[in-house]
Design a protein around this motif. Structure first.
Motif: not given
Length: 574
Positions: A229, A231, A253-254, A256, A553
């Motif tokens: 994940f 952000n 916002y996260r 994935k 990430h």
């Protein structure tokens, strides 16, 4: 069976229906192919009746492109045909009218036999009841005589044919055996059965294959996929109360990335020489993109002296001996898990099939060598100020076609096919080099180059680029196999303005522009930094047609709406 498969007939559902009603004299058909696949091999070994060495009537392909006409619709068609007669010369008009009068008489005679059926009606009818197709032969007087009638049942519709609606139907006597093979004898519930899902996944084993690889189930290590994940500030597309699409800015916002979704690592000992670093594999309810890896080399070095006695743990807690592992994949590649089928049940079905995995695709270089064509979608995503550098490679290419004889002949060789004369032109020059100076060759050269320039103006702009197959953090997947954290993959690092990748196609340190294929929007354009990690070079044989990308990430998957292959171009082109 030929190298391509088995010849079969291709029919239209409405034509069959109207013939069986008695309102159509014959059933016209076209040729189709039951492609070479693991399923085709099963049919041949289990009762498929062949006509000669390369065709069969036991399987047919049926399309649902139009419905069956009513009597009124046929009358309207006939009226339009009569109206067209006035534009013909008298002799042709008389001949055509005579034929139309015969058709009109037959139409009137059978007016009560017509039944109107929509495409949906025909599909429901054929799916539920099957269909009977008569086959005729000609007698001594060249009149058709019924030879046999075969009743067929709908077996499967491949995902690739979903838009066209083509379906494969099989003879009644083979239906149960074929269905049980495709479904691994999975029994669906009477209510709320997952018809769509099983229809899509059962057809995976029917995919056309270029070769086979033997992989025993006990040589497969299945891991649970891993999510990474990040952000990030994003523009979210949402729907308001009036059902309108709106854009809203969201901070932090996260996002994935599913790091190993649909991919696998395959040991170099069983990887085919012709694979170019990557093979797309198919088996019962299984599909995965497998990349050539020195799995056993990694395990030997990781476990050291305990290598021979080392065991790995799969996602269900099963122990798999490290020295036996030939394929590493994740749960996302195994579609049978969606139907509450365990690994051992699937493994037994694979063993019955000889442990053969079909190779559907491999990686291939561009026909243009170091160059690849962009499309107008890519061009439209770029700023107008960059166009001079974008077209620079194409301008050089056109000049080389005009001025360099060897370059033009090489262009002809690369683009020769059955529908053009390129191969003949090359042969004439090879036979007599002075042929390039004759008027005919100059005329053809000018026409061929003008045709290429026309394609260029339609957006087929050349770049130093290629279509590459993507693999996410391959070394991280090896780490995941031995229980290490894949997010600590040392082959890539995070960067503020680029995503790191590994591509032998480009130089170390180069910055690349990547375009998703198909290119859905301007957001499908990314900025990559090529880093030729020694660890990937040591444990993988990806070649020039594959590219590894850092999914730890980063926003790579969200930016590209998920992807399997895409075009990567040097940023310096822009």
């Amino acid at each position: 069976m030929s190298e391509y498969g088995i010849k079969i007939k291709n029919y239209e559902a409405a034509v069959i229906f109207e013939h069986n009603l008695g309102v159509r004299d014959f059933i016209d058909s076209t040729r189709a192919m039951l492609a070479n696949s693991l399923f085709t091999e099963f049919l041949v070994a289990n009762g498929l009746e062949m006509k000669g060495n390369d065709s069969t009537r036991d399987v047919v392909c049926i399309n649902f492109n139009f419905g069956a006409s009513s009597y009124k619709q046929q009358v309207n068609k006939l009226k339009k045909s009569y109206e067209k007669l006035k534009d013909l010369d008298p002799e042709t008009r008389t001949q055509k009218k005579k034929k139309l009068d015969q058709v009109s008489a037959q139409l009137e005679e059978k007016k009560f036999d017509y039944q109107k059926k929509s495409i949906r009606d025909l599909r429901i009818l054929f799916y539920e009841e099957g269909v009977t197709i008569p086959y005729y032969r000609l007698d001594r007087n060249m009149k058709p005589v019924l030879q046999e009638e075969i009743h067929y049942r709908m077996l499967y519709r491949t995902p690739g044919k979903a838009k066209l609606g083509s379906c494969m139907f099989i003879r009644d006597e083979l239906y149960e055996k074929a269905k049980n093979f495709l479904r691994m004898e999975i029994q669906l519930p009477e209510h709320n059965a997952p018809i769509v899902e099983i229809g899509a996944y059962q057809s995976l084993i029917t995919s056309s294959i270029a070769g086979k690889i033997e992989i025993k189930p006990e040589e497969i290590l299945v891991l649970e996929d891993f999510d990474s994940f990040v952000n990030q500030n994003v523009n979210c597309i949402d729907v308001d109360d009036e059902n309108h699409c709106v854009s809203r800015f969201v901070e932090g916002y996260r996002l994935k990335n599913t790091m190993f979704d649909g991919q696998a690592l395959i040991d170099e000992s069983i990887f085919p020489d012709w694979g170019n670093g990557y093979v797309l594999l198919r088996q019962h309810f299984t599909k995965c993109a497998a990349f050539c890896t020195k799995i056993q080399k990694f395990f030997k070095e990781y476990f050291g002296d305990s290598y021979e006695s080392a065991f790995l743990t799969d996602m269900w807690g099963r122990k798999v001996k490290a020295s036996n592992v030939k394929l590493i994949t994740t749960d996302n590649a195994l579609k049978f898990l969606k139907f509450d089928i365990d690994f051992e049940y699937w493994a037994e079905c694979v063993r019955k099939n000889g442990c053969k995995f079909g190779v559907v695709k491999t990686a291939h270089e561009s026909k243009l060598g170091e160059l690849q064509q962009m499309s107008y979608q890519y061009i439209n995503a770029l700023d107008i100020d960059s166009m001079e550098s974008v077209v620079e490679e194409s301008a050089k290419y056109v000049q080389a076609l005009k001025n360099e004889d060897w370059f033009f002949l090489d262009f002809l060789r690369r683009n020769a096919n059955f529908s053009n004369d390129y191969e003949a032109l090359v042969a004439l020059v090879m036979n007599n080099p002075d042929f390039i100076y004759c008027d005919y060759f100059k005329q053809r050269r000018r026409a061929i180059i003008n045709g290429y320039i026309k394609r260029f103006k339609n957006g087929k702009v050349l770049q130093n680029a290629d279509n590459l197959v993507i693999v996410g953090n391959p070394f991280g997947m090896l780490m995941h196999a031995v229980g290490l954290d894949p997010e600590k993959d040392p082959t890539f690092e995070s960067e503020a303005d680029a995503i790191q990748c590994y591509s032998e196609r480009f130089k170390n340190g180069e910055y690349l522009a990547e375009f998703r294929s198909p290119f859905n929007s301007r957001s499908n354009l990314g900025h990559l930094h090529n880093r030729l990690s020694p660890l990937i070079s040591e444990y993988f044989k990806l070649g020039k047609q594959c590219i590894a990308v850092n999914l730890c990430h980063t926003d790579f998957q969200d930016r590209n709406n998920g992807l399997t292959k895409w075009v990567s171009c040097r940023e310096t082109c822009f």
